[in-house]
Motif scaffolding. Structure first.
Motif: not given
Length: 415
Positions: A8, A45, A95
């Motif tokens: 992330t 991400n 997501w």
């Protein structure tokens, strides 16, 4: 179940989304590992603040694609500049589509007690546990067994309690909501929805979760009639077809055929002026030939679903499909990429058609920065920015004008 690796980058919002992805994956029985090389799937991400960051994201995506079998790219750069990843062997997703894409077409798995949960203004209502299917690729069946349906009155009271506790959106869930009641000899989903809408006071909306076409087909007219009669119900149906080839569906041991799926779509088209079809496709099933893949592509073009989960087949231990000789990873990736490109085209057209229209929406949760996520009557996502300025909070109803769109959602301005 799959082993996953997640990375992330960016702001606290991205980190929050990654935590939710991980929670859903853990709930479905997937396991986190350190390093993409040890994982079945990797999740990136992304952030897109400056040009240097974008270059770093692209480089990292290329590295992860070389290290693992399947890569899913999400986050700000994926949504704003998804085309930049066109040369990377990866799926670009919003997501909240990532967990479903990783589940290999398997049913969702509620916790054993299957009790309602209130998350902000969203009430999660599991109406039953188990399913009536025996799909060749699905390991969930081993954990959940056949469907076990509590009485309609019991689920109505659970829904009422969620509304009284502050829920303005009720999400009806289960392994397969379409077969609710089959264990008692009755098909009870239409009755449950009718009673929730007529017996519970308050302003709220209801979203029906995944219902396999095999269960929906026999109640399609009754179900569509209930949707048409009650504004509390989002005009949204998630019916995972999995393949456009009857041969592959037979090998998968799915309980429907393509004609039945199309008949469901046609029935909802007849009863509803505007609605959203969601579906799933598994690409690269071991017996899928080139012609089968083209049938799936053709079915996607024909039925134009506005929410599509594309999953590359992967073997699950203990399933019959795991014993079959698999297709090469390169072929699966090529087919997945082709379908994902068509998916973005179809979904993008749907959201583009919304621009310039007015929509009544429900605010369900906070988004990135000072924005909120809303849904219209067909469960299409609309993002409203500068929410504080407009005084919008989760639970509010509003009318917006759609001013623009990204592939997976629209932007709206309150009127």
């Amino acid at each position: 179940m799959a082993r996953y690796h997640i990375e992330t980058y960016g702001c606290t919002s991205n980190r929050g989304e990654s935590r939710e992805i991980e929670r859903r994956l853990r709930d479905a029985g997937h396991r986190k590992v350190d390093g993409a090389g040890a994982a079945d799937v990797a999740i990136l991400n992304t952030c897109t603040v400056v040009e240097k960051t974008e270059r770093n994201m692209l480089r990292r995506a290329e590295e992860l694609a070389d290290e693992t079998a399947d890569l899913y790219v999400t986050g700000c750069m994926a949504l704003a500049q998804g085309g930049e990843f066109g040369d990377v062997d990866a799926e670009v997703l919003h997501w909240d589509e990532v967990p479903e894409a990783i589940t290999n077409g398997e049913c969702p798995t509620p916790t054993p007690d299957a009790e309602p949960v209130l998350d902000g203004v969203i009430g999660i209502l599991p109406i039953a546990r188990g399913c009536m299917s025996n799909c060749s690729y699905c390991i969930t069946k081993h954990a959940t067994g056949r469907v076990d349906s509590p009485p309609v009155a019991e689920n109505v009271e659970k829904a009422r309690a969620l509304v009284h506790a502050g829920a303005t959106e009720i999400r009806i869930t289960g392994q397969d909501t379409g077969v609710y009641g089959w264990d008692t000899g009755e098909r009870k989903l239409p009755e449950l929805l009718e009673r929730i809408c007529t017996e519970i006071e308050g302003d709220f909306r209801v979203r029906v979760g995944m219902a396999n076409p095999g269960g929906v087909h026999g109640i399609r007219e009754e179900l569509a009639e209930v949707f048409a009669a009650h504004e509390q119900l989002y005009n949204f149906l998630h019916a995972p077809v999995q393949s456009g080839s009857d041969d592959v569906l037979e090998h998968m041991r799915r309980q429907h055929r393509v004609e039945q799926y199309v008949e469901i779509v046609e029935t909802f088209d007849e009863y509803l002026d505007e609605w959203t079809l969601a579906t799933d496709f598994i690409v690269g099933y071991p017996t899928e030939e080139d012609a089968d893949h083209e049938m799936s592509m053709a079915l996607l073009r024909e039925t134009r679903p506005e929410k599509i989960n594309v999953t590359r087949f992967s073997k699950r231990p203990g399933t019959d499909a795991a014993e079959l000789k698999g297709l090469g990873g390169t072929l699966k990736k090529e087919r997945s990429k082709a379908m994902s490109e068509l998916k973005r085209e179809v979904v993008g057209e749907a959201y583009e058609s919304m621009v310039g229209t007015e929509r009544d929406v429900l605010v369900t949760e906070h988004g990135t920065g000072d924005s909120v996520k809303c849904y219209d009557s067909a469960y299409r996502q609309v993002i409203v920015q500068n929410a504080d300025e407009h005084g919008l909070e989760p639970g509010d109803f509003a009318t917006v004008e759609v001013t623009g769109h990204q592939t997976m959602y629209a932007f709206g301005e309150p009127i």
